[in-house]
Motif scaffolding. Sequence first.
Motif, short mmCIF file in Angstrom:
data_model
loop_
_atom_site.label_atom_id
_atom_site.label_comp_id
_atom_site.label_asym_id
_atom_site.label_seq_id
_atom_site.Cartn_x
_atom_site.Cartn_y
_atom_site.Cartn_z
N ILE A 132 0.84 -1.21 0.00
CA ILE A 132 0.00 0.00 0.00
C ILE A 132 0.87 1.26 0.00
CG2 ILE A 132 -1.73 1.34 1.29
CD1 ILE A 132 -2.84 -1.25 0.27
N GLY A 133 0.61 2.16 -0.93
CA GLY A 133 1.29 3.45 -0.96
C GLY A 133 0.31 4.59 -0.78
N MET A 134 0.82 5.76 -0.48
CA MET A 134 -0.02 6.94 -0.30
C MET A 134 0.54 8.13 -1.07
SD MET A 134 -1.29 7.01 3.67
CE MET A 134 0.14 8.01 4.15
N PRO A 135 0.55 8.06 -2.41
CA PRO A 135 1.08 9.20 -3.16
C PRO A 135 0.28 10.47 -2.87
CG PRO A 135 -0.02 7.65 -4.63
CD PRO A 135 0.10 6.98 -3.29
N VAL A 136 0.97 11.58 -2.94
CA VAL A 136 0.41 12.88 -2.61
C VAL A 136 -0.38 13.43 -3.80
CG1 VAL A 136 1.02 15.24 -1.97
CG2 VAL A 136 2.33 13.33 -1.05
N ILE A 137 -1.59 13.90 -3.56
CA ILE A 137 -2.35 14.51 -4.65
C ILE A 137 -2.56 16.02 -4.47
CG2 ILE A 137 -3.52 12.39 -5.37
CD1 ILE A 137 -6.02 13.45 -3.82
N SER A 138 -2.37 16.52 -3.27
CA SER A 138 -2.37 17.98 -3.10
C SER A 138 -1.65 18.35 -1.82
CB SER A 138 -3.79 18.55 -3.09
OG SER A 138 -4.39 18.40 -1.82
N THR A 139 -1.08 19.54 -1.83
CA THR A 139 -0.37 20.06 -0.65
C THR A 139 -0.66 21.55 -0.53
OG1 THR A 139 1.60 20.50 -2.01
CG2 THR A 139 1.58 18.44 -0.79
N ASP A 140 -0.67 22.04 0.68
CA ASP A 140 -0.75 23.48 0.89
C ASP A 140 -0.11 23.84 2.22
OD1 ASP A 140 -2.94 23.87 3.10
OD2 ASP A 140 -3.87 22.51 1.66
N CYS A 141 0.37 25.07 2.30
CA CYS A 141 1.00 25.54 3.53
C CYS A 141 0.88 27.06 3.64
CB CYS A 141 2.48 25.14 3.53
SG CYS A 141 3.32 25.49 5.09
N VAL A 142 0.57 27.52 4.84
CA VAL A 142 0.58 28.95 5.13
C VAL A 142 1.73 29.19 6.11
CG1 VAL A 142 -0.69 30.85 6.19
CG2 VAL A 142 -1.88 29.18 4.76
N TYR A 143 2.54 30.18 5.80
CA TYR A 143 3.74 30.47 6.59
C TYR A 143 3.46 31.70 7.45
CZ TYR A 143 5.43 27.53 2.81
OH TYR A 143 5.58 26.50 1.91
N HIS A 144 3.48 31.52 8.77
CA HIS A 144 3.16 32.64 9.66
C HIS A 144 4.36 33.50 9.96
CE1 HIS A 144 -0.12 29.65 11.02
NE2 HIS A 144 -0.59 30.44 10.08
N THR A 145 5.45 32.84 10.23
CA THR A 145 6.68 33.58 10.51
C THR A 145 7.86 32.70 10.11
OG1 THR A 145 7.86 34.88 12.18
CG2 THR A 145 6.93 32.80 12.91
N ALA A 146 9.02 33.28 9.99
CA ALA A 146 10.18 32.54 9.49
C ALA A 146 10.76 31.62 10.55
CB ALA A 146 11.24 33.52 9.02
N ALA A 147 11.23 30.47 10.13
CA ALA A 147 12.03 29.58 10.99
C ALA A 147 13.49 29.80 10.61
CB ALA A 147 11.63 28.13 10.79
N HIS A 148 14.37 29.68 11.61
CA HIS A 148 15.78 29.98 11.41
C HIS A 148 16.64 28.74 11.63
CE1 HIS A 148 13.83 33.76 12.49
NE2 HIS A 148 14.72 34.34 11.73
N TYR A 149 17.86 28.85 11.16
CA TYR A 149 18.84 27.77 11.36
C TYR A 149 18.93 27.39 12.83
CZ TYR A 149 23.30 25.48 12.09
OH TYR A 149 24.27 24.59 12.49
N ASP A 150 18.95 26.11 13.09
CA ASP A 150 19.16 25.53 14.42
C ASP A 150 17.93 25.66 15.33
OD1 ASP A 150 21.24 24.00 15.65
OD2 ASP A 150 21.44 25.55 17.18
N ASP A 151 16.86 26.28 14.83
CA ASP A 151 15.61 26.30 15.60
C ASP A 151 15.17 24.87 15.88
OD1 ASP A 151 15.34 29.04 15.69
OD2 ASP A 151 13.68 29.16 14.27
N LEU A 152 14.66 24.65 17.06
CA LEU A 152 14.06 23.36 17.38
C LEU A 152 12.54 23.54 17.22
CD1 LEU A 152 14.82 20.49 18.24
CD2 LEU A 152 14.45 21.18 20.61
N LEU A 153 11.95 22.72 16.37
CA LEU A 153 10.54 22.86 16.04
C LEU A 153 9.76 21.63 16.46
CD1 LEU A 153 11.01 24.14 12.36
CD2 LEU A 153 10.76 25.53 14.42
N THR A 154 8.50 21.85 16.77
CA THR A 154 7.59 20.73 17.02
C THR A 154 6.54 20.74 15.92
OG1 THR A 154 7.89 20.84 19.40
CG2 THR A 154 5.88 19.76 18.62
N ILE A 155 6.33 19.58 15.32
CA ILE A 155 5.32 19.48 14.27
C ILE A 155 4.24 18.52 14.74
CG2 ILE A 155 4.88 19.07 11.84
CD1 ILE A 155 7.64 19.74 11.23
N LYS A 156 3.02 19.03 14.79
CA LYS A 156 1.89 18.19 15.16
C LYS A 156 1.17 17.75 13.90
CE LYS A 156 1.21 20.48 19.60
NZ LYS A 156 0.30 21.20 20.51
#
Lengths: 143, 143, 143, 143
Positions: C53-77
């Motif tokens: 079973i595969g899950m190829p991508v058929i659409s993507t979208d993203c809204v960017y609120h503010t910039a992320a910088h080098y070495d930032d530690l991020l949490t993605i939910k």
Amino acid sequence: MKASESKIRVRYAETDKMGFVYHANYYIWFEVSRADFIRISGMTYKDMESQGIGMPVISTDCVYHTAAHYDDLLTIKASIEELTPVRIKFKYQVFRDEDNKSIAEGHTEHVFVRTADGRPVNLKKKHTALYELLCEFSRKEEI
Amino acid sequence: MKASESKIRVRYAETDKMGFVYHANYYIWFEVSRADFIRISGMTYKDMESQGIGMPVISTDCVYHTAAHYDDLLTIKASIEELTPVRIKFKYQVFRDEDNKSIAEGHTEHVFVRTADGRPVNLKKKHTALYELLCEFSRKEEI
Amino acid sequence: MKASESKIRVRYAETDKMGFVYHANYYIWFEVSRADFIRISGMTYKDMESQGIGMPVISTDCVYHTAAHYDDLLTIKASIEELTPVRIKFKYQVFRDEDNKSIAEGHTEHVFVRTADGRPVNLKKKHTALYELLCEFSRKEEI
Amino acid sequence: MKASESKIRVRYAETDKMGFVYHANYYIWFEVSRADFIRISGMTYKDMESQGIGMPVISTDCVYHTAAHYDDLLTIKASIEELTPVRIKFKYQVFRDEDNKSIAEGHTEHVFVRTADGRPVNLKKKHTALYELLCEFSRKEEI
């Protein structure tokens, strides 16, 4: 020895916060350049894969002389540095068109494998025509 | 000589149609590993840049022993191979956690520069504390 | 609805000459986050592919609120936004650990296919257990 | 409304183990396409940045109609979807040359900022000539 020339326009995505091209991207350009080299030989790397032959990379190296910048137009020359029935080594030279400066040079070394199972293949025996074609394009006619 | 250990989980984006990791991505992992190496020294590469010191790459090389696959968990060991007041060379070893196989090893060589203008800098003279810190972490205490 | 949390440390390679993270890289982090989401369900995307079973991508979208910088530690939910027997849509939220700021949010939509031939597959019929597992993790129990 | 056309040859690095182009790469091609769009207007994005104007991305989206493969030659058409003195939205359409199939379409939305400090800028007021140039190239002459 024949050489190919590929034109690369530096993408924004290829730069980093230092303001220059991130060093790993040169290896992607080498891939483009290698594909163009094979293309001028009258076949494509895609064709090679269709015929069951792959060229996975076993070593890479690059020396960076000066930084490449966003939107720079570059010329990459590729040639065969070494060729045996089981291995091939390409050499790449990167120049900036604007000032003709040498930006970087490097190599990639590959083995010939069957795409079916990844096993090494003796190109001279299994695909003589292709091997002879590459010999023709390499510095040394045969080893 | 000290060494750092970084954990990398192979991303789908890092694979290619051959089914393995695309070779250029190892250099990005080396960067992650190098950053972790500096981090365990008590500062970060981000700190270094904030203090006006950069380490642009002047050469890279890598030998690929076997393929890494999607979702593999890898350990990358970084250490200092050479250190002078104007240059530093790191060594990296990539292992797969599952079978403890050596996947690849490589190097990156860097010069110390002022981020303000990209000019070479003698780290020993200009940032003695940082230089001594790196010496402490390198094989040879000083050259 | 369950959500997964992934930690991402921003790589130098992911920045661009503007000094921030290049926008396309968020989609790669979404992939990491999606893989972790599936992992906490007790299987892996690698397992899914092994089971055909595969899950190829058929659409993507993203809204960017503010910039992320080098070495930032991020949490993605990551969480499931929509699920049907033939499609799945994930939602992702990116936060910076240091200031708990919302950096970006986006979605990726996928179809279920047989990896053998890329043909759409009715997950509910063909892999009921897996489908029910995903249902359990999604907002709506079933559509 | 004017549109630009860019040619992209799919790189091996841009594929993934599914055998197709990894979805995030389309956004890099959009960047190439956007740069070409600006280029045909008589300036370059590099020029814009030199003049202190940047266009950071605030949203992106893409719908994938069918897979692109290694070595495919693609045409990407870019046009302006919306333009105000403070924002610009581009539209992109990706076609495969071989069969003229529509591969994907998407958008990127940008704000105009001063590169010096990242502050929003009213392009119409601050760089009237550039704004009028973009108006000329957009669907709606002005908002």
